[in-house]
Design an enzyme around this catalytic site. Structure first.
Site, PDB file in Angstrom:
ATOM      1  N   ASN A 153      -0.889   4.364  -4.763  1.00  0.00           N
ATOM      2  CA  ASN A 153      -2.061   4.711  -5.589  1.00  0.00           C
ATOM      3  C   ASN A 153      -3.185   5.415  -4.838  1.00  0.00           C
ATOM      4  OD1 ASN A 153      -2.724   2.273  -4.317  1.00  0.00           O
ATOM      5  ND2 ASN A 153      -4.167   1.743  -5.913  1.00  0.00           N
ATOM      6  N   LYS A 176       4.979   3.881   7.013  1.00  0.00           N
ATOM      7  CA  LYS A 176       6.039   3.867   5.989  1.00  0.00           C
ATOM      8  C   LYS A 176       5.333   3.927   4.634  1.00  0.00           C
ATOM      9  CE  LYS A 176       8.015   1.783   3.284  1.00  0.00           C
ATOM     10  NZ  LYS A 176       7.887   2.206   1.848  1.00  0.00           N
ATOM     11  N   GLY A 228      -0.372  -3.401  -0.814  1.00  0.00           N
ATOM     12  CA  GLY A 228       0.586  -3.328  -1.911  1.00  0.00           C
ATOM     13  C   GLY A 228       0.483  -4.572  -2.765  1.00  0.00           C
ATOM     14  N   SER A 229       1.588  -4.926  -3.393  1.00  0.00           N
ATOM     15  CA  SER A 229       1.557  -6.046  -4.332  1.00  0.00           C
ATOM     16  C   SER A 229       1.555  -7.385  -3.598  1.00  0.00           C
ATOM     17  CB  SER A 229       2.773  -5.963  -5.258  1.00  0.00           C
ATOM     18  OG  SER A 229       3.940  -6.036  -4.478  1.00  0.00           O
ATOM     19  N   VAL A 232       5.223  -8.577  -2.513  1.00  0.00           N
ATOM     20  CA  VAL A 232       5.766  -7.971  -1.287  1.00  0.00           C
ATOM     21  C   VAL A 232       4.930  -8.401  -0.083  1.00  0.00           C
ATOM     22  CG1 VAL A 232       6.297  -5.809  -0.098  1.00  0.00           C
ATOM     23  CG2 VAL A 232       6.801  -6.024  -2.530  1.00  0.00           C
ATOM     24  N   GLY A 233       3.630  -8.507  -0.279  1.00  0.00           N
ATOM     25  CA  GLY A 233       2.755  -8.933   0.815  1.00  0.00           C
ATOM     26  C   GLY A 233       3.179 -10.284   1.382  1.00  0.00           C
ATOM     27  N   GLU A 250      -3.539  -6.379   2.248  1.00  0.00           N
ATOM     28  CA  GLU A 250      -4.450  -6.110   1.133  1.00  0.00           C
ATOM     29  C   GLU A 250      -3.600  -6.018  -0.117  1.00  0.00           C
ATOM     30  OE1 GLU A 250      -7.528  -6.241   0.801  1.00  0.00           O
ATOM     31  OE2 GLU A 250      -8.106  -6.335   2.905  1.00  0.00           O
ATOM     32  N   CYS A 284      -6.656  -1.182  -7.161  1.00  0.00           N
ATOM     33  CA  CYS A 284      -6.646  -2.623  -6.930  1.00  0.00           C
ATOM     34  C   CYS A 284      -7.988  -3.245  -7.297  1.00  0.00           C
ATOM     35  CB  CYS A 284      -6.287  -2.920  -5.480  1.00  0.00           C
ATOM     36  SG  CYS A 284      -7.287  -1.988  -4.338  1.00  0.00           S
ATOM     37  N   GLN A 331       5.681   2.087 -14.197  1.00  0.00           N
ATOM     38  CA  GLN A 331       4.275   1.688 -14.270  1.00  0.00           C
ATOM     39  C   GLN A 331       3.753   1.821 -15.701  1.00  0.00           C
ATOM     40  OE1 GLN A 331       3.718   0.490 -11.298  1.00  0.00           O
ATOM     41  NE2 GLN A 331       1.808  -0.428 -12.003  1.00  0.00           N
ATOM     42  N   GLU A 383      -1.816  -9.068 -12.688  1.00  0.00           N
ATOM     43  CA  GLU A 383      -2.267  -7.696 -12.483  1.00  0.00           C
ATOM     44  C   GLU A 383      -1.407  -6.725 -13.299  1.00  0.00           C
ATOM     45  OE1 GLU A 383      -1.530  -5.835  -8.642  1.00  0.00           O
ATOM     46  OE2 GLU A 383      -3.641  -5.265  -8.583  1.00  0.00           O
ATOM     47  N   GLU A 462     -10.263  -4.832   6.560  1.00  0.00           N
ATOM     48  CA  GLU A 462     -10.000  -3.437   6.893  1.00  0.00           C
ATOM     49  C   GLU A 462     -11.286  -2.640   6.812  1.00  0.00           C
ATOM     50  OE1 GLU A 462      -6.024  -1.618   6.106  1.00  0.00           O
ATOM     51  OE2 GLU A 462      -6.467  -2.408   4.130  1.00  0.00           O
TER      52      GLU A 462
END
Ligand code: NAD
Length: 481
Positions: A153, A176, A228-229, A232-233, A250, A284, A331, A383, A462
């Site tokens: 995004n 990546k 990311g999501s 996955v995080g 994040e 986000c 999406q 989300e 960050e």
């Protein structure tokens, strides 16, 4: 500029590495337009990239701060010089409008220039020892090889806000990017090369979950920065902890915008429009929960719906488009599915939430507003990541704050009010990493810390001056003369 199809290659050890194209990235505004053919990197590509980064690390970490600063400054300049072309490419591939695409590109350039300055700043401290005749100081040293895993995004800003501080403080990187938006990462690698980065300092491997997992599991990766999501995080964190690598995550948000009776109505509606629907709601920090006190609720819903019906949804590159398409079929379907879920839960779809057929075949949908929701509904807890916002009516400020704080995420939160008392209380008591008073929940500065609480973020903050925490490690030095 002609809309050609790029054939992308990994960038490893300072050169482009030919690889078979395995997938295509498409223009979500016009599915006949193929933006790029992309290789699908695997463990061996990741291994090559990590080895290159490892080889480059000793020299880069010992390079003078000025050499690192100069490189970042040149990268920033080159991005800014190419803002129109890159911004257009970004909008073509991700689907945000052209001003949004150019705006994001400019942000990426500014981030590199900001960290060019940070590279020159001394981040260690000199202290008095508790022992006489002894000096103590701390040094901030590079961590090593940083694996950077990014979402689709913000395809140039997020790689920039991870790579720039990593390089500024002497680390080497393997990026990546998300498979949906690979071309901006390729453009960044091209610019890094043109700016004169030593071979291996910046490496790029395309691919999806397999490449990401290989990077997370690689023994030679010292630090992992992921955006990311949440799902996955959590996997990235586990992989990092298994081998004691540094990790920073994040992730998602379910950000609340509280609108109080005392707020200026037009302004509140503009905040909701901007925060929830611009960039197709794929941020986000998007205001997906609109928590509105009873006195203004009906007028707010009516006025916002009126503005949404007038919003021009269209091809991201058309001049009069105000909201572009969803990035992908998945999406778009996800957003439509959540509108249905909200309806089944008892929410009232005031407007939008429908697929649109326009001049070109793309992932277009009308912005959705759902009223009559409660915070216990899935639409207010999960989300969506699309142009969908729901309204929760509350009695007063106290209830609004309680609702805002009820949920598992805590990224950004906003309040629209003319009451200093409520604004000050909200700032102190809302559970979020970023608080916006009379500003949209989305849209942040690049020189200050960014991040959330609870399941939105994990690890050091960050961006801005906070980035030094993650991308350096502290050494404490004692000296007796
Ligand atoms: P995603 O989690 O699906 O993918 C993110 C990245 O992880 C991609 O590069 C993907 O290829 C990679 N990946 C997938 N599986 C992996 C695995 N098993 N191991 C390692 N890497 C893996 O997210 P997305 O759909 O690309 O992006 C949308 C999400 O990003 C939303 O949840 C959004 O809230 C979040 N986001 C958060 C922020 C923030 O700063 N908090 C900013 C932007 C987006």
């Amino acid at each position: 500029m002609s809309d050609t199809t790029q054939t992308l290659q990994h960038f490893i050890g300072g050169r482009w590495v030919p690889a078979e194209p395995a997938s295509r990235s498409e223009n979500p505004s016009d599915l006949t337009d193929i933006v790029a053919e992309v290789p699908d990197g695997g463990a061996s590509d990741v291994d090559d990239a990590v080895r290159s980064a490892r080889l480059a690390f000793p020299a880069w970490s010992q390079a003078t701060p000025e050499a690192r600063s100069d490189l970042l400054d040149r990268i920033g300049d080159l991005i800014l010089q190419r803002r129109q072309e890159l911004g257009r490419l970004l909008s073509r591939e991700e689907g945000k409008t052209l001003p949004e695409g150019i705006g994001e590109t400019v942000r990426a350039g500014r981030i590199f220039k900001y960290f060019a300055g940070e590279a020159l700043r001394r981040h260690g401290q000199a202290l008095d020892s508790v022992r006489s005749g002894v000096d103590v100081h701390t040094r901030r040293e590079a961590v090593g090889v940083c694996g950077l895993i990014t979402p689709w995004n913000f395809p140039i800003a997020i790689p920039a806000w991870k790579a720039a501080p990593a390089l500024a403080f002497g680390n080497t990187v393997v990026l990546k990017p998300a498979p949906q938006t690979p071309t901006m990462a390729a453009a960044l690698a091209d610019i890094v090369q043109e700016a004169g980065a030593p071979a291996g300092v910046f490496n790029l491997v395309f691919g999806g979950a397999a490449a990401g997992a290989a990077l997370c599991g690689h023994q030679e990766v010292d630090a992992l920065s992921f955006t990311g999501s949440q799902a996955v995080g959590a996997q990235v964190a586990l992989a990092a902890h298994r081998r004691q690598a540094r990790v920073q995550l994040e992730m998602g948000g379910k950000n609340a915008l509280v609108v109080l009776d005392d707020a200026d109505l037009d302004r509140s509606v503009q905040l909701a429009l901007d925060g929830a629907y611009f960039a197709t709601g794929q941020r986000c920090t998007a205001s997906s929960r609109l928590i509105v006190t009873a006195g203004v609720h009906n007028a707010f819903v009516d006025r916002l719906a009126e503005r949404l019906r007038a919003l021009r949804v269209g091809h991201a590159l058309s001049e009069d488009t105000q909201m572009g398409p969803a990035v992908s079929h998945e999406q778009m379907q996800r957003a439509l599915r959540y509108v249905e879920i909200a309806r089944e839960e008892g929410g009232r779809v005031v407007c939008g939430g429908e697929a649109l057929s326009l001049d070109t075949a793309g992932h277009f949908l009308s912005p959705a507003l759902i009223a009559g929701t409660r915070n216990t509904m899935r639409i207010n807890r999960e989300e969506v990541f699309g142009p969908v916002a729901s309204v929760i009516q509350v009695a007063d400020y106290d209830e609004a704050l309680a609702v805002a704080n009820d949920g598992e995420f805590g990224l950004s939160a906003g309040i629209a009010t003319s009451s200093l008392k409520h604004a000050a209380h909200f700032e102190r008591h809302v559970k979020a990493g970023m608080v916006m008073v009379n500003l949209p929940t989305a849209g942040v500065d690049y020189h200050v810390p960014f991040g959330g609480t609870r399941k939105s973020s994990y690890g050091p903050r960050e961006q801005g001056f906070a980035a030094v925490e993650f991308y350096t490690q502290t050494k404490t030095v004692y000296t007796q003369g």
